[in-house]
Design a protein around this motif. Structure first.
Motif, PDB file in Angstrom:
ATOM      1  N   GLU A 124      -6.529   1.830  -9.326  1.00 35.23           N
ATOM      2  CA  GLU A 124      -6.399   1.144 -10.618  1.00 35.23           C
ATOM      3  C   GLU A 124      -4.935   1.071 -11.048  1.00 35.23           C
ATOM      4  N   ARG A 125      -4.216   2.166 -10.889  1.00 39.59           N
ATOM      5  CA  ARG A 125      -2.807   2.187 -11.295  1.00 39.59           C
ATOM      6  C   ARG A 125      -1.979   1.221 -10.451  1.00 39.59           C
ATOM      7  N   VAL A 126      -2.225   1.185  -9.156  1.00 42.11           N
ATOM      8  CA  VAL A 126      -1.501   0.249  -8.285  1.00 42.11           C
ATOM      9  C   VAL A 126      -1.820  -1.185  -8.693  1.00 42.11           C
ATOM     10  N   GLY A 127      -3.062  -1.450  -9.014  1.00 45.38           N
ATOM     11  CA  GLY A 127      -3.447  -2.791  -9.467  1.00 45.38           C
ATOM     12  C   GLY A 127      -2.695  -3.198 -10.726  1.00 45.38           C
ATOM     13  N   ARG A 128      -2.597  -2.266 -11.688  1.00 45.22           N
ATOM     14  CA  ARG A 128      -1.840  -2.559 -12.921  1.00 45.22           C
ATOM     15  C   ARG A 128      -0.369  -2.813 -12.617  1.00 45.22           C
ATOM     16  N   ILE A 129       0.199  -2.007 -11.745  1.00 46.63           N
ATOM     17  CA  ILE A 129       1.609  -2.185 -11.375  1.00 46.63           C
ATOM     18  C   ILE A 129       1.816  -3.543 -10.725  1.00 46.63           C
ATOM     19  N   GLU A 130       0.918  -3.914  -9.816  1.00 43.62           N
ATOM     20  CA  GLU A 130       1.047  -5.227  -9.147  1.00 43.62           C
ATOM     21  C   GLU A 130       0.948  -6.370 -10.162  1.00 43.62           C
ATOM     22  N   ARG A 131       0.040  -6.265 -11.112  1.00 43.55           N
ATOM     23  CA  ARG A 131      -0.085  -7.321 -12.131  1.00 43.55           C
ATOM     24  C   ARG A 131       1.165  -7.404 -13.009  1.00 43.55           C
ATOM     25  N   ARG A 132       1.714  -6.259 -13.404  1.00 42.55           N
ATOM     26  CA  ARG A 132       2.912  -6.261 -14.251  1.00 42.55           C
ATOM     27  C   ARG A 132       4.131  -6.845 -13.532  1.00 42.55           C
ATOM     28  N   LEU A 133       4.185  -6.606 -12.225  1.00 39.38           N
ATOM     29  CA  LEU A 133       5.305  -7.134 -11.454  1.00 39.38           C
ATOM     30  C   LEU A 133       5.023  -8.540 -10.940  1.00 39.38           C
ATOM     31  N   ASP A 134       3.896  -9.109 -11.347  1.00 34.37           N
ATOM     32  CA  ASP A 134       3.469 -10.436 -10.907  1.00 34.37           C
ATOM     33  C   ASP A 134       3.423 -10.551  -9.378  1.00 34.37           C
ATOM     34  N   LEU A 135       2.913  -9.493  -8.753  1.00 33.33           N
ATOM     35  CA  LEU A 135       2.779  -9.529  -7.293  1.00 33.33           C
ATOM     36  C   LEU A 135       1.437 -10.125  -6.868  1.00 33.33           C
ATOM     37  N   VAL A 136       0.490 -10.145  -7.803  1.00 31.49           N
ATOM     38  CA  VAL A 136      -0.841 -10.726  -7.527  1.00 31.49           C
ATOM     39  C   VAL A 136      -1.216 -11.603  -8.716  1.00 31.49           C
ATOM     40  N   PRO A 137      -2.082 -12.581  -8.505  1.00 30.74           N
ATOM     41  CA  PRO A 137      -2.511 -13.412  -9.634  1.00 30.74           C
ATOM     42  C   PRO A 137      -3.302 -12.559 -10.644  1.00 30.74           C
ATOM     43  N   ALA A 138      -3.112 -12.837 -11.910  1.00 28.53           N
ATOM     44  CA  ALA A 138      -3.794 -12.080 -12.981  1.00 28.53           C
ATOM     45  C   ALA A 138      -5.190 -12.515 -13.061  1.00 28.53           C
TER      46      ALA A 138
END
Length: 78
Positions: free
Chosen positions: A64-78
């Motif tokens: 979950e934390r990695v997912g949040r980090i990826e979303r904040r860094l715009d590494l994955v579509p929201a």
């Protein structure tokens, strides 16, 4: 004192029965030991399963934390 021929079969049967009884006692002791060892194995398996559950919960939180980090860094579509 000599045994009569009629006494011999009875005494032979008693000897065989005593041998069987001794062997059964040994088997009974072995089975008792195996039951104790199996209980220990079952206890250990239960502890391992519990630890695996705790590890899975921690991994879920990390995911979950990695997912949040990826979303904040715009590494994955929201």
């Amino acid at each position: 004192m000599e045994l009569d021929v009629a006494d011999e079969p009875d005494s032979m049967i008693l000897v065989l029965l005593r041998r069987i009884d001794t062997k059964i006692d040994r088997i009974e002791n072995d089975v008792h030991d195996l039951k104790i060892r199996m209980s220990a194995v079952e206890t250990q398996i239960g502890a391992i399963n519990s630890q695996l559950g705790a590890i899975n919960m921690r991994l879920d939180r990390v995911d979950e934390r990695v997912g949040r980090i990826e979303r904040r860094l715009d590494l994955v579509p929201a």
